[in-house]
Design a protein around this motif. Structure first.
Motif, PDB file in Angstrom:
ATOM      1  N   ALA A  48       0.819  -1.214   0.000  1.00 63.09           N
ATOM      2  CA  ALA A  48       0.000   0.000   0.000  1.00 63.09           C
ATOM      3  C   ALA A  48       0.852   1.263   0.000  1.00 63.09           C
ATOM      4  O   ALA A  48       0.376   2.334  -0.394  1.00 63.09           O
ATOM      5  CB  ALA A  48      -0.940   0.007   1.203  1.00 63.09           C
ATOM      6  N   ASP A  49       2.137   1.157   0.449  1.00 62.95           N
ATOM      7  CA  ASP A  49       3.009   2.333   0.430  1.00 62.95           C
ATOM      8  C   ASP A  49       3.723   2.494  -0.908  1.00 62.95           C
ATOM      9  O   ASP A  49       4.558   3.386  -1.078  1.00 62.95           O
ATOM     10  CB  ASP A  49       4.028   2.274   1.567  1.00 62.95           C
ATOM     11  CG  ASP A  49       4.983   1.079   1.435  1.00 62.95           C
ATOM     12  OD1 ASP A  49       4.876   0.315   0.461  1.00 62.95           O
ATOM     13  OD2 ASP A  49       5.835   0.920   2.338  1.00 62.95           O
ATOM     14  N   GLY A  50       3.421   1.613  -1.876  1.00 64.78           N
ATOM     15  CA  GLY A  50       4.024   1.712  -3.194  1.00 64.78           C
ATOM     16  C   GLY A  50       5.258   0.857  -3.399  1.00 64.78           C
ATOM     17  O   GLY A  50       5.791   0.789  -4.516  1.00 64.78           O
ATOM     18  N   THR A  51       5.718   0.181  -2.360  1.00 61.30           N
ATOM     19  CA  THR A  51       6.881  -0.686  -2.487  1.00 61.30           C
ATOM     20  C   THR A  51       6.515  -1.943  -3.267  1.00 61.30           C
ATOM     21  O   THR A  51       5.511  -2.598  -2.964  1.00 61.30           O
ATOM     22  CB  THR A  51       7.420  -1.091  -1.101  1.00 61.30           C
ATOM     23  OG1 THR A  51       7.713   0.086  -0.351  1.00 61.30           O
ATOM     24  CG2 THR A  51       8.676  -1.942  -1.231  1.00 61.30           C
ATOM     25  N   VAL A  52       7.318  -2.279  -4.275  1.00 67.06           N
ATOM     26  CA  VAL A  52       7.077  -3.491  -5.052  1.00 67.06           C
ATOM     27  C   VAL A  52       7.669  -4.675  -4.295  1.00 67.06           C
ATOM     28  O   VAL A  52       8.885  -4.785  -4.149  1.00 67.06           O
ATOM     29  CB  VAL A  52       7.690  -3.392  -6.456  1.00 67.06           C
ATOM     30  CG1 VAL A  52       7.513  -4.709  -7.212  1.00 67.06           C
ATOM     31  CG2 VAL A  52       7.036  -2.251  -7.234  1.00 67.06           C
ATOM     32  N   LEU A  53       6.795  -5.555  -3.819  1.00 66.59           N
ATOM     33  CA  LEU A  53       7.238  -6.738  -3.079  1.00 66.59           C
ATOM     34  C   LEU A  53       7.598  -7.870  -4.034  1.00 66.59           C
ATOM     35  O   LEU A  53       8.610  -8.547  -3.867  1.00 66.59           O
ATOM     36  CB  LEU A  53       6.131  -7.188  -2.117  1.00 66.59           C
ATOM     37  CG  LEU A  53       6.444  -8.352  -1.185  1.00 66.59           C
ATOM     38  CD1 LEU A  53       7.568  -7.967  -0.226  1.00 66.59           C
ATOM     39  CD2 LEU A  53       5.204  -8.753  -0.384  1.00 66.59           C
ATOM     40  N   VAL A  54       6.766  -8.072  -5.062  1.00 64.32           N
ATOM     41  CA  VAL A  54       7.023  -9.088  -6.086  1.00 64.32           C
ATOM     42  C   VAL A  54       6.864  -8.429  -7.447  1.00 64.32           C
ATOM     43  O   VAL A  54       5.773  -7.971  -7.795  1.00 64.32           O
ATOM     44  CB  VAL A  54       6.046 -10.281  -5.962  1.00 64.32           C
ATOM     45  CG1 VAL A  54       6.314 -11.300  -7.061  1.00 64.32           C
ATOM     46  CG2 VAL A  54       6.143 -10.922  -4.591  1.00 64.32           C
ATOM     47  N   ALA A  55       7.944  -8.377  -8.209  1.00 61.85           N
ATOM     48  CA  ALA A  55       7.882  -7.772  -9.538  1.00 61.85           C
ATOM     49  C   ALA A  55       7.162  -8.707 -10.502  1.00 61.85           C
ATOM     50  O   ALA A  55       7.194  -9.930 -10.359  1.00 61.85           O
ATOM     51  CB  ALA A  55       9.284  -7.465 -10.041  1.00 61.85           C
TER      52      ALA A  55
END
Length: 682
Positions: free
Chosen positions: A124-131
């Motif tokens: 939700a903060d915009g961090t890509v966890l899995v591309a």
């Protein structure tokens, strides 16, 4: 080349309003729509007002998107979603069409086997966890194409916060999808709330091939006729966009035609000294109601076109029921008279059209009661209406089951339809805290003014304001509508400690982007206005309040301050809930950017009667008309020949090529300076 033509294609008639700004002259037209071959009806209409060659612009209000959604006749589409989230469209907001029972009956526009999951995840903060893995997307695209899919929607979790994965997926799909029927949620609605974002994106894909093909047919027909001007489409928000954007964002045209009518109604109401009106657009299929307060139409952030088909995009707030002139009357299994929602449309049309329909409609009832002149039907396609056929159908299918003669049965049909219309007006006024005694009714469409007196009486409205050309009001709205572009972005910012400079930079960038869209629109404008709104709430609340922000884009700055935002929020929250919660922190959820290109104004006095108009020229004798079960001699007038200031006492019938107006007993009508008809209690 200066003429601009507004074209509103309805289910029964295609209405046109052609304006030459250079000379101040105009023409109106009304021709039958050709369902399934709308381009032919479209061109027929343009030919009726002077032809295609030499036009500077055509602005079109269309219901093709609305009809595709309501009739479930959109494209076969696929959805590519984050793993574990392909059922968002079916889960919705955990609502159901019928409260009781173990089984639901909602079918989403995307079949479950056409909803494919891929591995990807953004926080939700915009961090890509899995591309995203492009190979997975390509595999999904190939599988969908093999199953006959025409368009694909991509909707990933939290894509509003960071669109990187969605854009990578779109890049992978474009190689497989050369026709361009692709869309992703971060382009359509970069806003928090998973269901609304996915639903809006899926419906956009559902409409892309349908609306694209429709516009292609129209553009081909225009080119064949020698059209060299600009072709634009009215949006659901009442603004205008070019056809390139309409092909990309067809979901924004879902209420195109009705919205144009409300825009015209608001302009006419302001110019006529009636800032508060309730509009009633009665066409062949539906009755569309909207509220204009203080001269401004009401807007909604989202709408449900049908159960489960939620579109979240700014639009003029319109409530629609199936009670048009072609609405079919029947006696149900319980012995109750029903009118609509099924409609005879333009083909085969009401019984009195003589085109093969044998089920009576609201128009048939008005013909039998003498309200509609059978010798001079509107639209110009028919020489006369078959009164006896309408009377026989009403007597057989309505009168016989209810023990009524044909006239009494026709009167019952009109009463039931009036009750349905009045209920819709109450829903939009009384039930939302508006006193109907403050409002005038503005009926338009071909049949709206036939029912004005009854609606005034049943709802308690103060007056009726009938436009000069009620049957082509939506087409007039196409000519009057400004260019408009809306953008939204979820920001999730706490008001306390807000970085004013960072928000200012965000607003300026969004404002300049929206301004560019307007300036590339291709229609003459007098200037561009950019304004901002925010969706805000107290922390812990799930729903937001729409807050107009007191900032305007000027010289690359907007003047953002925390104090101004707080003041605006507290004012909006007080209006909505009558109290504040000062001890609770405030959050800004979304920021909305609205760019409006102001079109050159039309002096509505252009529509006023000519100086040569006179009562004597307008007299058309009298005929018997039934009111509430009683036969009365009603005077008949040619409405467009009446001079400014003319007063007509009811009962009276005023006829014109695009509509018929009924002035009930006990009412009186007056022609105002703009040629509108003001009906009040005598």
């Amino acid at each position: 080349m200066s003429a601009i033509v507004g074209v509103d294609v309805g289910g029964t008639f295609t209405d046109l309003f052609a304006l030459d700004p250079a000379t101040g002259t105009f023409r109106t037209g009304k021709v039958p729509s050709k369902r399934g071959d709308e381009a032919a009806g479209f061109i027929d209409g343009l030919n009726a007002v002077g032809g295609v060659a030499g036009l500077a612009a055509v602005v079109h209000g269309t219901t093709v998107g609305t009809n595709a959604l309501l009739e479930r006749k959109g494209a076969r589409i696929g959805l590519i979603a984050t793993r574990g989230f392909r059922d968002v469209l079916e889960m919705r907001r955990r609502d159901r069409r019928r409260t009781w029972g173990l089984w639901g009956d909602f079918v989403p526009v995307v079949d479950r086997d056409l909803r494919i999951e891929v591995d990807e995840r953004t926080r939700a903060d915009g961090t890509v966890l899995v591309a995203i893995d492009p190979a997975q997307v390509i595999e999904a695209g190939r599988a969908l194409r093999a199953r006959g899919v025409e368009a694909i929607a991509v909707a990933f979790i939290n894509a509003y916060a960071n669109p990187a994965n969605e854009r990578a997926a779109m890049a992978a799909l474009r190689a497989l999808w050369p026709d361009g029927h692709l869309c992703c949620s971060s382009d359509i609605l970069p806003e928090i709330r998973e269901f609304e974002r996915t639903s809006t994106t899926a419906l956009n894909a559902y409409l892309q091939p349908v609306v694209g093909a429709y516009l292609g047919r129209l553009e081909a027909a225009l080119d064949q006729g020698g059209f060299g001007g600009r072709f634009h489409i009215v949006q659901s928000n009442g603004g205008v966009m070019n056809t390139v954007m309409a092909r990309s964002l067809p979901v924004r045209t879902a209420l195109s035609g009705p919205a144009a009518g409300v825009i015209a109604a608001a302009a006419i109401a302001r110019a006529s000294g009636f800032p508060d009106v309730i509009t009633g657009d009665l066409g062949g299929t539906s009755f569309d109601v909207s509220l204009v307060a203080n001269g401004q139409p009401a807007f909604a952030a989202q709408a449900a076109i049908d159960f489960g088909l939620v579109i979240r995009t700014p639009m003029v707030e319109i409530t629609t029921i199936g009670a048009g002139g072609g609405s079919i009357a029947r006696v149900d299994a319980g012995g109750l008279l029903q009118v609509g929602p099924e409609s005879a449309g333009s083909v085969p049309g009401p019984v009195c059209y003589g085109a093969g329909n044998d089920r009576p409609t609201l128009t048939d009832a008005n013909v039998v009661l003498g309200r509609i002149n059978a010798e001079r039907p509107i639209g110009g396609a028919l020489a006369r209406l078959d009164v006896e056929a309408a009377k026989e159908a009403i007597a057989r299918q309505i009168g016989a089951p209810l023990g009524l003669d044909a006239v009494a049965a026709a009167d019952a049909i009109v009463r039931v339809a009036n009750a349905k219309m009045a209920g819709t007006i109450r829903l939009l006024s009384i039930e939302r805290g508006h006193d109907p005694a403050r409002f005038a009714l503005m009926p338009f469409g071909g049949g709206g003014a036939l029912h004005a007196g009854a609606l005034m009486r049943e709802v308690g409205l103060k007056a009726t304001l009938v436009p000069r050309f009620p049957g082509v009001t939506s087409a007039l709205g196409c000519v009057l509508a400004d260019l408009r572009h809306d953008q939204v972005q979820t920001v999730n910012l706490m008001l306390a400690g807000l970085d004013e400079a960072a928000l200012e930079a965000r607003l300026v960038a969004a404002g300049e982007e929206a301004r560019g869209v307007i300036e590339r629109g291709g229609l003459p404008i007098e200037g561009v206005e950019v304004r901002f709104e925010a969706d805000m709430h107290y922390v812990g609340q799930t729903h937001t309040v729409a807050v107009p922000l007191p900032f305007r884009l000027a010289g690359g700055a907007a003047g953002v301050t925390i104090a101004a935002i707080r003041t605006a929020f507290e004012a909006a929250y007080t209006v909505a809930f009558s109290r504040l919660l000062p001890e609770i922190p405030i959050r800004i959820a979304n920021v909305r950017t609205i760019a409006i290109g102001r079109r050159p104004p039309l002096d509505l006095a252009t529509l006023a009667p000519p100086a040569t108009a006179s009562r004597a020229a307008a007299e058309r004798g009298a005929r018997t008309v039934w009111f509430d079960g009683t036969a009365r001699e009603a005077t008949v007038w040619s409405r467009l020949d009446l001079p400014v200031g003319a007063e007509i006492a009811g009962p009276a019938i005023l006829e014109q090529p695009d509509a018929t107006i009924v002035v009930d007993p006990g009412l009186a009508a007056r022609v105002d300076r703009l040629g509108n008809l003001v009906i009040t209690r005598a």
